[in-house]
Design a protein around this motif. Structure first.
Motif, PDB file in Angstrom:
ATOM      1  N   ILE A  92      -9.687  -0.115 -29.204  1.00 57.00           N
ATOM      2  CA  ILE A  92     -10.299   0.717 -30.239  1.00 57.00           C
ATOM      3  C   ILE A  92     -10.452   2.133 -29.700  1.00 57.00           C
ATOM      4  N   THR A  93      -9.346   2.828 -29.583  1.00 57.92           N
ATOM      5  CA  THR A  93      -9.359   4.196 -29.103  1.00 57.92           C
ATOM      6  C   THR A  93      -9.902   5.109 -30.203  1.00 57.92           C
ATOM      7  N   PRO A  94     -10.404   6.299 -29.851  1.00 59.71           N
ATOM      8  CA  PRO A  94     -11.068   7.157 -30.838  1.00 59.71           C
ATOM      9  C   PRO A  94     -10.251   7.475 -32.079  1.00 59.71           C
ATOM     10  N   HIS A 131     -13.293   7.334 -43.597  1.00 58.15           N
ATOM     11  CA  HIS A 131     -13.313   7.824 -42.214  1.00 58.15           C
ATOM     12  C   HIS A 131     -12.556   6.796 -41.373  1.00 58.15           C
ATOM     13  N   PRO A 132     -11.229   6.874 -41.352  1.00 53.55           N
ATOM     14  CA  PRO A 132     -10.377   5.758 -40.913  1.00 53.55           C
ATOM     15  C   PRO A 132     -10.198   5.549 -39.417  1.00 53.55           C
ATOM     16  N   ASN A 133     -11.002   6.173 -38.571  1.00 52.58           N
ATOM     17  CA  ASN A 133     -10.947   5.838 -37.147  1.00 52.58           C
ATOM     18  C   ASN A 133     -12.315   6.111 -36.521  1.00 52.58           C
ATOM     19  N   ALA A 134     -12.479   5.710 -35.284  1.00 52.22           N
ATOM     20  CA  ALA A 134     -13.790   5.807 -34.631  1.00 52.22           C
ATOM     21  C   ALA A 134     -14.260   7.249 -34.492  1.00 52.22           C
ATOM     22  N   GLN A 135     -13.339   8.166 -34.223  1.00 54.48           N
ATOM     23  CA  GLN A 135     -13.713   9.564 -34.061  1.00 54.48           C
ATOM     24  C   GLN A 135     -14.249  10.146 -35.360  1.00 54.48           C
ATOM     25  N   ARG A 136     -13.601   9.810 -36.467  1.00 57.38           N
ATOM     26  CA  ARG A 136     -14.026  10.323 -37.769  1.00 57.38           C
ATOM     27  C   ARG A 136     -15.419   9.794 -38.145  1.00 57.38           C
ATOM     28  N   ILE A 137     -15.677   8.532 -37.862  1.00 59.26           N
ATOM     29  CA  ILE A 137     -17.009   7.992 -38.151  1.00 59.26           C
ATOM     30  C   ILE A 137     -18.053   8.642 -37.250  1.00 59.26           C
ATOM     31  N   THR A 138     -17.692   8.881 -35.996  1.00 54.33           N
ATOM     32  CA  THR A 138     -18.606   9.553 -35.074  1.00 54.33           C
ATOM     33  C   THR A 138     -18.993  10.929 -35.607  1.00 54.33           C
TER      34      THR A 138
END
Length: 225
Positions: A92-94, A131-138
Motif C-alpha cells: 500500500i504505497t502512497p 480520493h483513490p490512493n493513500a496520499q490523497r486521503i492523507t
C-alpha cells in the motif's frame, strides 16, 4: 412488470448501492434499514469525536508538519492493510490506486468507517473513490483536521511558509529602491506585530527596529532565507 425472487446478501449489497445517494427502493426492507442504522451510528460516533480521535489530535499537536503528515499517511496505510487483510503496508504505497489493490464497494466503506472512527471526522461515503490512493486521503485528513480545530493547520501553515519564501526571494529586487523598501518594511512591521502579539515576552521592539533589523527578523524567525 414481473416478480423476481432473489436471495440477497444485504450486508454486502447495501453499502455499495447506497454509497453515492439514498435508495428509497430498498430502504423499507428490514435488513437494509438495520444496516443503514448501524452506518448512521458509525457516522454519529465519528462526528462526536471518539476517544481515538482525541488521542490522534493530541499526538499531532506535539509533532512538526512533516511528522504530522507521516503519521496520517501511516494511519491510512495501516487501516487499508487491515481492511485488505494484508500482513504489512508494503504493497500500500502512497500513490498506488486503491482499485489496483483490490478495493470494492464493501471494503471501501469499511476503510471509510475505520478512518472516521480513528480521526473523529465524518468522512464521505465516496471517500475511496473521490480520493483513490493513500496520499490523497492523507491530504483530505490534513485539511479536515485543520478546519475542525478552527486554527491554521498543516496545510495552512505550509501555504503560509511557501508564500513567505516567495516574498523573501522577491525582496532582493526592490532593495535598490529606497521608497519601495520603506513601504515594504512598514507593511512587514504590521504583519510581524500581529505575529508577536501572542508572545509579548519575546516580542521584538518593532518601533525601534531599523529596516535591516526587520529584514533580519524575517530571515531568521520566519525562515524565508
Amino acid at each position: 412488470a414481473s416478480v423476481t425472487v432473489a436471495d440477497m446478501d444485504w450486508a454486502l449489497f447495501t453499502p455499495g448501492y447506497t454509497m453515492a445517494r439514498r435508495r428509497p427502493l430498498i430502504e423499507d426492507v428490514p435488513e437494509v434499514a438495520a444496516i443503514l442504522r448501524r452506518a448512521d451510528t458509525v457516522e454519529d460516533e465519528a462526528e462526536d469525536g471518539g476517544r481515538a480521535g482525541v488521542e490522534l489530535r493530541s499526538r499531532l499537536a506535539g509533532l512538526t508538519e512533516p511528522e504530522q503528515q507521516a503519521l496520517l499517511l501511516a494511519l491510512v496505510r495501516g487501516e487499508a492493510a487491515q481492511v485488505l487483510a494484508h500482513g504489512s503496508t508494503a504493497e500500500i504505497t502512497p500513490t498506488r490506486p486503491f482499485k489496483e489493490l483490490g478495493f470494492d464497494s464493501l471494503t471501501a466503506m469499511e476503510l471509510r468507517n475505520r478512518l472516521s472512527k480513528a480521526t473523529g471526522l465524518r468522512l464521505p461515503a465516496t471517500l475511496v473513490f473521490d480520493h483513490p490512493n493513500a496520499q490523497r486521503i492523507t491530504e483530505l485528513l490534513t485539511t479536515e483536521l485543520a478546519d475542525q480545530d478552527g486554527r491554521p493547520g498543516i496545510a495552512d501553515v505550509l501555504d503560509i511558509r511557501r508564500e513567505l519564501t516567495r516574498i523573501g526571494e522577491a525582496l532582493g529586487s526592490v532593495a535598490p529602491d529606497p521608497q519601495a523598501r520603506e513601504d515594504i518594511v512598514d507593511h512587514l512591521r504590521d504583519l510581524i506585530t500581529q505575529l508577536s502579539t501572542a508572545e509579548q515576552d519575546g516580542a521584538t521592539d518593532l518601533e525601534a527596529a531599523t529596516d535591516d533589523e526587520i529584514f533580519d527578523f524575517i530571515d531568521r524567525d520566519l525562515g524565508v532565507s
